[in-house]
Design an enzyme around this catalytic site. Structure first.
Site, mmCIF file in Angstrom:
data_model
loop_
_atom_site.group_PDB
_atom_site.id
_atom_site.type_symbol
_atom_site.label_atom_id
_atom_site.label_comp_id
_atom_site.label_asym_id
_atom_site.label_seq_id
_atom_site.Cartn_x
_atom_site.Cartn_y
_atom_site.Cartn_z
ATOM 1 N N GLU A 145 0.820 -1.214 0.000
ATOM 2 C CA GLU A 145 0.000 0.000 0.000
ATOM 3 C C GLU A 145 0.854 1.265 0.000
ATOM 4 O O GLU A 145 0.347 2.367 0.109
ATOM 5 C CB GLU A 145 -1.009 -0.001 1.154
ATOM 6 C CG GLU A 145 -0.475 -0.434 2.482
ATOM 7 C CD GLU A 145 -1.566 -0.607 3.539
ATOM 8 O OE1 GLU A 145 -2.731 -0.266 3.296
ATOM 9 O OE2 GLU A 145 -1.223 -1.083 4.632
ATOM 10 N N ASP B 257 -4.753 3.054 0.477
ATOM 11 C CA ASP B 257 -3.528 3.756 0.820
ATOM 12 C C ASP B 257 -2.596 3.870 -0.371
ATOM 13 O O ASP B 257 -1.900 4.869 -0.520
ATOM 14 C CB ASP B 257 -2.812 3.045 1.982
ATOM 15 C CG ASP B 257 -3.426 3.451 3.308
ATOM 16 O OD1 ASP B 257 -3.689 4.651 3.490
ATOM 17 O OD2 ASP B 257 -3.655 2.572 4.153
#
Ligand code: PEP
Ligand code: MG
Length: 574
Positions: free
Chosen positions: A435, A459
Site C-alpha cells: 500500500e 492507501d
C-alpha cells in the site's frame, strides 16, 4: 423549504428518514437554568465527575504502553495538571452557583474562555496547548454526560433516523453499530476514509464531504439520502418522496435477487474460479460474510478491537476474538491484519498529534515501536491459528528491514509458545500489504520473504497521488484510474503471478463493480471487500470472459488521456 445537497457517495442504498444531529464537538451542550434548591446537588455532580476523571487518569497510567512510557507519562501529567488547575476544577463550580446553570454549561463557558486566552499567546507551543485544555474538558464533560446517561445518541425505533454530523471518527461510527441508523451524513471525509469504510461495512447508506449539512439541516427534518449518487434531499415534496420510495423498493429487490447467488461458485464465463473474500472489523461480522457467500476473510482489521476503550485488549481477549473468527469460517482462510493503529485510528488516551498523521507512526511502524503490544498480538494470532486457517497480514510495509524485524517478532512469538507447549499452526502464512509505492516498486525483495500479498488500494492511491484520503478538499483528486496507479497495480499483480505468490486486492476498489473487470484483466484472481458487495461482484464475475477482456485491459494500461481511459473502461463494462 426543500433543497438538495451533493457530497461524496461512499455507501450505496437509499434511506428515507428524519435527521438526528450530533455535534462534532462534545463541547456543544445544552444550557438550562436550575431552581435554587438544586445548586448544591449540581456542584456535587461536577465534583463527582472531576473525581471520576482523576480516577480515569490513574487507570490510564497503569495501562500505559511500555515503549511510549515517557511520552505517555508526560502527556498524562500535563492533563492531570490541567484538570487540577483551579481554572478548570474550581471556576465552573462558581459559575454553577452564580449563574444557576447546569454543570456542563458552566464547564463549556469556562473552557471557551480558557481556549480564547490560549489563542492570544504568541508562542506557538503555548498556543497549541489549548488542544490539551479542550481534551481534558471533553474528558470531564463525558463523565458529566455519563452521569446523566446521555451517551451516544440512540436511534428511535418508531421512525427511521439519519445521523447528521460534521465529522465522525471510525471509532464513533463503530459505536453506532447496534443503534440501527438508516444512514450517515457527514460534512467532512473522503471516499476511502476509514469512516466511509466502516459505514460500508455496516451496510448503511452514507454520503460524506457535504461541507455544511450539519449547519443547514435541522433536527427532525425529513431527509432522503441516495448513497449511490451522493445526494441528500432535505424536506422533499410529495412527488420526489414517492419517486424515491419506488427507487428504494427496486434497490432492495435487486439486493434480494443478488443474494440468491450466495452458494454459486464465482467462475468466469471461461471457467476460471475467482475467490471473493470479505473485509471485517470484528468476529461478529463473520455471520454476514457467510450470509453473502464470501469464501474467506481477506482482511480482518484487528485494530478495531483496540478502539473505543480506555484499556488494551490482552492476549486472552484477542485470542478469543481471532479464534472465534477462525473457527467461524469453518477452515476457510481468515486473514488477520496486525493492528493498523495511528493516523485516523488512535488509541484512546494516547492520541498523538503528528504533523502528517498518515505519514507518521502508523500500522507496522507502530507495531514495531510498541513491542509489548505487538508480541501480545502475535501470540494471540498464532494461538488462534490452531483453530482454523489463520493468515497473518502485515500492514504498510515500506522497507525490507521492517519486514525482517517483523519476521523476527513472529519467530520469537513462536518460540515462546513452543516453550509453553501451546499449539499453533506451524504452516501459518505471513503476508504483506502493498500500500506504499516504495513496496510496490521494490516488490521483488518482499516476494522472496512473504507467503502472500494483499494490495491496499486505499492507501496505495493516497500515497501515490499524495492526497489525504480523509480530506474532503482533495477528494476529487482521488483517482483509481490514474495511469500511475494502474501501472503499480498491473506491476504488483503481474509480478506476484509470475512468482506464483497469491495476491489479492482488499482496498475499496475490490468491491466497486466498475473496477471488477479491469482488475480481472490485470490478472487478479482474489478480491476482498465488505460483505454486502460480494453478491454484486460475483454477478459481474459470472458475466465476464477473461479472453474477451484481455485486449481492452491492455489498451487501458497504455492510454494516458483520462477521458480515453474512462471511455475504454465503459466499453470494458458494457
Ligand atoms: C487499504 O489501504 O486499501 C486497506 C485495505 O487498508 P485500510 O483501508 O484499512 O487502510
Ligand atoms: Mg491501508
Amino acid at each position: 423549504m426543500s433543497f438538495t445537497m451533493h457530497g461524496i457517495a461512499v455507501s450505496s442504498g437509499i434511506a428515507i428518514g428524519h435527521a438526528h444531529l450530533v455535534s462534532h464537538s462534545s463541547l456543544e451542550v445544552a444550557h438550562y437554568v436550575l431552581p435554587k434548591q438544586f445548586i448544591d446537588e449540581e456542584i456535587s455532580r461536577f465534583d463527582a465527575a472531576l473525581q471520576a476523571t482523576r480516577n480515569e487518569f490513574l487507570s490510564l497510567r497503569s495501562n500505559r504502553p511500555t515503549r511510549a512510557a515517557a511520552e505517555f507519562d508526560a502527556f498524562l501529567e500535563l492533563h492531570q495538571m490541567i484538570l487540577d488547575d483551579p481554572l478548570l476544577s474550581v471556576a465552573p463550580r462558581k459559575t454553577i452557583a452564580s449563574e444557576r446553570c447546569n454543570a456542563e454549561w458552566a464547564l463549556k463557558v469556562q473552557t471557551e474562555m480558557l481556549v480564547a486566552q490560549f489563542d492570544e499567546f504568541e508562542d506557538a507551543y503555548l498556543r497549541e496547548r489549548q488542544t490539551d485544555v479542550k481534551q481534558v474538558a471533553e474528558r470531564l464533560l463525558k463523565q458529566l454526560l455519563g452521569q446523566h446517561g446521555h451517551q451516544l445518541p440512540t436511534a428511535r425505533h418508531d421512525v427511521e433516523m439519519i445521523l447528521v454530523a460534521h465529522d465522525l471518527s471510525p471509532a464513533d461510527l463503530i459505536q453506532f453499530k447496534p443503534h440501527q441508523y438508516a444512514a450517515f451524513v457527514t460534512d467532512a471525509g473522503g471516499a476511502t476514509s476509514h469512516t466511509a469504510i466502516v459505514a460500508r461495512s455496516l451496510d448503511t447508506p452514507c454520503v460524506v464531504g457535504l461541507r455544511n449539512a450539519r449547519v443547514l439541516v435541522r433536527e427532525d427534518d425529513l431527509l432522503i439520502l441516495d448513497g449511490e449518487q451522493g445526494v441528500l434531499i432535505i424536506n422533499p415534496d410529495k412527488a420526489i418522496l414517492a419517486e424515491y420510495k419506488l427507487r428504494q423498493s427496486a434497490w432492495e429487490l435487486e439486493r434480494k435477487k443478488l443474494k440468491r447467488l450466495r452458494t454459486a461458485r464465482a467462475n468466469t464465463l471461461d471457467g476460471t474460479l475467482i475467490e471473493l473474500h470479505a473485509n471485517i472489523e470484528k468476529p461478529e461480522d463473520i455471520a454476514e460474510a457467510k450470509e453473502n457467500g464470501a469464501t474467506g476473510i481477506g482482511l480482518f482489521r484487528s485494530e478495531f478491537l483496540y478502539l473505543n476503550r480506555d484499556d488494551l485488549p490482552d492476549e486472552e481477549e484477542q485470542f478469543e476474538a481471532y479464534r472465534a473468527a477462525a473457527a467461524g469460517m469453518d477452515c476457510q482462510p481468515v486473514t488477520i491484519r496486525t493492528f493498523d493503529l495511528g493516523a485516523d485510528k488512535q488509541l484512546k488516551g494516547v492520541e498523538r498529534v503528528a504533523n502528517n498523521p498518515a505519514l507518521g507512526l502508523r500500522a507496522i511502524r507502530m507495531c514495531l515501536a510498541e513491542p509489548q503490544l505487538f508480541r501480545t498480538q502475535l501470540r494471540a494470532l498464532l494461538r488462534a491459528s490452531h483453530y482454523g486457517k489463520v493468515k497473518i497480514l502485515i500492514p504498510m510495509l515500506s522497507s525490507v528491514s521492517e519486514l525482517n524485524q517483523t519476521l523476527q517478532f513472529v519467530a520469537a512469538a513462536r518460540q515462546s509458545l513452543d516453550a509453553e507447549n501451546i499449539p499453533y499452526d506451524r504452516e501459518v502464512k505471513i503476508g504483506g500489504m502493498i500500500e506504499i509505492p516504495a513496496a510496490a516498486l521494490a516488490l521483488n525483495v518482499f516476494v522472496k520473504k512473504l507467503d502472500f500479498l494483499s494490495i491496499g488500494t486505499n492507501d496505495l492511491i493516497q500515497y501515490t497521488l499524495a492526497i489525504d484520503r480523509t480530506d474532503a478538499d482533495v477528494a476529487h483528486l482521488y483517482d483509481p484510474l490514474h495511469p500511475a496507479v494502474l501501472y503499480l497495480l498491473s506491476y504488483v499483480i503481474g509480478t506476484a503471478n509470475k512468482s506464483g505468490l497469491p495476491v489479492s486486492v482488499c482496498g475499496e476498489m475490490a468491491g466497486e463493480l466498475v473496477y471488477t473487470r479491469l482488475l480481472l484483466g490485470l490478472g487478479l484472481r482474489q478480491f476482498s471487500m465488505f460483505s454486502a458487495q460480494v453478491p454484486g461482484v460475483k454477478q459481474r464475475v459470472l458475466t465476464t470472459s477473461l479472453p474477451e477482456i484481455a485486449a481492452l485491459t491492455q489498451k487501458i494500461l497504455r492510454a494516458d488521456d483520462p477521458m480515453k481511459i474512462r471511455e475504454l473502461l465503459d466499453r470494458l463494462n458494457s
